[in-house]
Structure formats: C-alpha cells, structure tokens
Design a protein around this motif. Structure first.
Motif, PDB file in Angstrom:
ATOM      1  N   LEU A  24       2.862  -0.642  -1.072  1.00  0.00           N
ATOM      2  CA  LEU A  24       4.150  -1.349  -1.317  1.00  0.00           C
ATOM      3  C   LEU A  24       5.148  -0.230  -1.826  1.00  0.00           C
ATOM      4  O   LEU A  24       6.417  -0.264  -1.978  1.00  0.00           O
ATOM      5  CB  LEU A  24       4.183  -2.454  -2.304  1.00  0.00           C
ATOM      6  CG  LEU A  24       3.396  -3.549  -1.966  1.00  0.00           C
ATOM      7  CD1 LEU A  24       3.629  -4.660  -2.995  1.00  0.00           C
ATOM      8  CD2 LEU A  24       4.463  -4.213  -0.620  1.00  0.00           C
ATOM      9  N   SER A  25       4.341   0.695  -2.488  1.00  0.00           N
ATOM     10  CA  SER A  25       5.280   1.973  -3.158  1.00  0.00           C
ATOM     11  C   SER A  25       6.234   2.813  -2.191  1.00  0.00           C
ATOM     12  O   SER A  25       7.162   3.231  -2.589  1.00  0.00           O
ATOM     13  CB  SER A  25       4.548   2.908  -3.848  1.00  0.00           C
ATOM     14  OG  SER A  25       3.384   3.660  -3.064  1.00  0.00           O
ATOM     15  N   THR A  26       5.853   2.461  -1.027  1.00  0.00           N
ATOM     16  CA  THR A  26       6.763   3.255   0.199  1.00  0.00           C
ATOM     17  C   THR A  26       8.063   2.381   0.408  1.00  0.00           C
ATOM     18  O   THR A  26       8.894   3.107   0.861  1.00  0.00           O
ATOM     19  CB  THR A  26       5.974   3.391   1.605  1.00  0.00           C
ATOM     20  OG1 THR A  26       5.533   2.193   1.750  1.00  0.00           O
ATOM     21  CG2 THR A  26       4.775   4.373   1.292  1.00  0.00           C
ATOM     22  N   PHE A  27       7.975   1.144   0.113  1.00  0.00           N
ATOM     23  CA  PHE A  27       9.113   0.231   0.283  1.00  0.00           C
ATOM     24  C   PHE A  27       9.848   0.082  -1.073  1.00  0.00           C
ATOM     25  O   PHE A  27      11.141  -0.131  -1.251  1.00  0.00           O
ATOM     26  CB  PHE A  27       8.775  -1.038   0.673  1.00  0.00           C
ATOM     27  CG  PHE A  27       7.992  -0.947   1.989  1.00  0.00           C
ATOM     28  CD1 PHE A  27       8.726  -1.495   3.037  1.00  0.00           C
ATOM     29  CD2 PHE A  27       6.664  -0.869   2.220  1.00  0.00           C
ATOM     30  CE1 PHE A  27       8.045  -1.257   4.509  1.00  0.00           C
ATOM     31  CE2 PHE A  27       6.132  -1.012   3.399  1.00  0.00           C
ATOM     32  CZ  PHE A  27       6.587  -1.327   4.478  1.00  0.00           C
ATOM     33  N   PHE A  28       9.343   0.312  -2.247  1.00  0.00           N
ATOM     34  CA  PHE A  28       9.869   0.059  -3.574  1.00  0.00           C
ATOM     35  C   PHE A  28       9.732   1.491  -4.192  1.00  0.00           C
ATOM     36  O   PHE A  28       8.606   1.834  -4.748  1.00  0.00           O
ATOM     37  CB  PHE A  28       9.223  -1.038  -4.401  1.00  0.00           C
ATOM     38  CG  PHE A  28       9.196  -2.215  -3.673  1.00  0.00           C
ATOM     39  CD1 PHE A  28      10.539  -3.113  -3.635  1.00  0.00           C
ATOM     40  CD2 PHE A  28       8.254  -2.926  -2.806  1.00  0.00           C
ATOM     41  CE1 PHE A  28      10.639  -4.430  -3.190  1.00  0.00           C
ATOM     42  CE2 PHE A  28       8.098  -4.107  -2.479  1.00  0.00           C
ATOM     43  CZ  PHE A  28       9.518  -4.695  -2.450  1.00  0.00           C
TER      44      PHE A  28
END
Length: 235
Positions: A73-77
């Motif tokens: 998810l860190s690639t999106f957030f």
C-alpha cells in the motif's frame, strides 16, 4: 455450570495467528488518507484488495501479513513510510475460518471434526470426548504432514496448570492418542487415591504429587510397593 472447552472467539487477533484460506481480513487505512478494504483469503492464499491487486498472505502471521500489506500500500500512499508517516494502517481479523482436524486412536469419539481455527489441542480433544480407558494422557501427538510437531501431556495441564495454548492447530492436522504408557494404582492415605499414568523414569515423588501428597494420617516411613513382573509378583 457445565465446564466447556469451547475456544473464545471474542478476543483481539493474536499476533502469531497464521492466516489461511477462508479468513476474513479487514485493512483500515487512516490519518492523512483514508481507505477501507475487506477481503477473504482465497483458496490460493491471496487477498484481493480493490485497485491494489492480489497480495499473498496465506501461511503468514497477522504481524507478517501487516508488513506485507503495508509495503504494497505504501506505493499508493506515499506518506505511509518515512520517519514521520502521516497515514497509518491496521490489519484485523473478521470471521475466523474453520479447519478440519482428524482425531484418531484411543478416543471416546474418534473422527474428523470441524473446528474454529482458534482451537487448541484441548478444544479438539474435548470435541472427541477425550482419551478412552486405554488412551494415553501423557503423550498425545499432533502430526502435520507426516511429522510430529507437538506432544501434549495432559497431566502438565491438570496438575501444574501449564498448557501451550499458543500452539495453533492447522487444517488437516492429525491428533493421535496412542494406548497408555504404564499405570500405577495409589491407595491408602493420599489425597487422591486413584490410578495414574506414569512416564518412563518418573519417580515416586512425582507420582505422589499427582496423588496430591500424603494425608495427615499417613505413616510416611512405610510405603508398600507391589510390582507384577510377568510371572511373579514382587513386594
């Protein structure tokens, strides 16, 4: 009130709980950005998160799965990582899956049981009625993929209150109750005059502790031991 060994489902998700197909997972993103995901672990071991794609979590603990999902998810957030993150994430368990466990050997009700994945060996033994008159209570084996992964001594639980309740059963585990090892009958001035199962190498002192120790009226200087040896009886 009747004593029940049903597993408690109303507890926080244990960090060492291992995810598997059928588990419902909640992923809550909060802080600077907000998003909520709800997904069931598929038969292939993936959770499918909206607009993120499949994430492999089967066989991972909740703690491990949380790190895997956070990395994805860190690639999106973008503000989820770094020394001062402003977006946070939490993974929790929804409905707990069920597992099938096979109980074989000297049991009152041997068979295959469908149990909650939170179940312990004691929950499974309770479902099968426990060991029968010939079953061991000292060396109950948990077999997984043809290997013994745990051995349970019920006396340790009953006498010392020790039970490895963190050991998690998995789907298709086999719980094997072999015939009893050897037995000793204790009679006379002890608090629990009963028949006890003993392991090889156990001493009279250990047997006495199982029997609750001497009563106040016991003559402790004289203890008679009768042993049957094939063709003779020794005193």
């Amino acid at each position: 009130r009747r004593l029940s060994f049903e597993p408690n489902l109303n507890i926080a998700t244990p960090k060492n709980y291992v995810l598997g197909p059928g588990d419902l997972v909640y992923v809550d993103v909060y802080g600077q950005s907000e998003k909520y995901y709800e997904a069931t672990v598929s038969a292939d071991g993936f959770v499918l998160l909206d607009n993120v794609g499949p994430v492999s979590v089967s066989g991972k603990t909740i703690e491990e799965a949380t790190n895997i999902i956070r990395n994805r998810l860190s690639t999106f957030f973008a503000d989820m990582n770094g020394p001062n993150p402003r977006t946070f994430m939490q993974v929790t368990l929804g409905n707990v899956r069920t597992i099938k466990v096979h109980l074989v050997g000297e049991l009152r009700l041997p068979g295959t049981f469908t149990l909650s994945a939170f179940s312990t060996v004691f929950n499974a033994l309770y479902a099968a009625g426990g060991p029968n008159d010939n079953g061991t209570m000292r060396a109950i084996k948990v077999v997984r993929n043809n290997k013994t992964v745990a051995e349970v001594d019920i006396y340790d639980f009953l006498v010392n209150g020790k039970a490895n309740l963190n050991f998690q059963l998995q789907d298709q585990d086999v719980i094997l109750v072999a015939p009893f090892l050897s037995r000793v009958t204790v009679t006379g001035e002890v608090k629990r005059p009963k028949i006890f199962e003993v392991k090889e190498g156990e001493s009279f002192a250990q047997l006495l502790s199982y029997a609750g120790g001497f009563t106040d009226e016991a003559f402790q200087e004289r203890v008679a031991v009768t042993r049957v040896l094939g063709s003779e009886r020794a005193v």
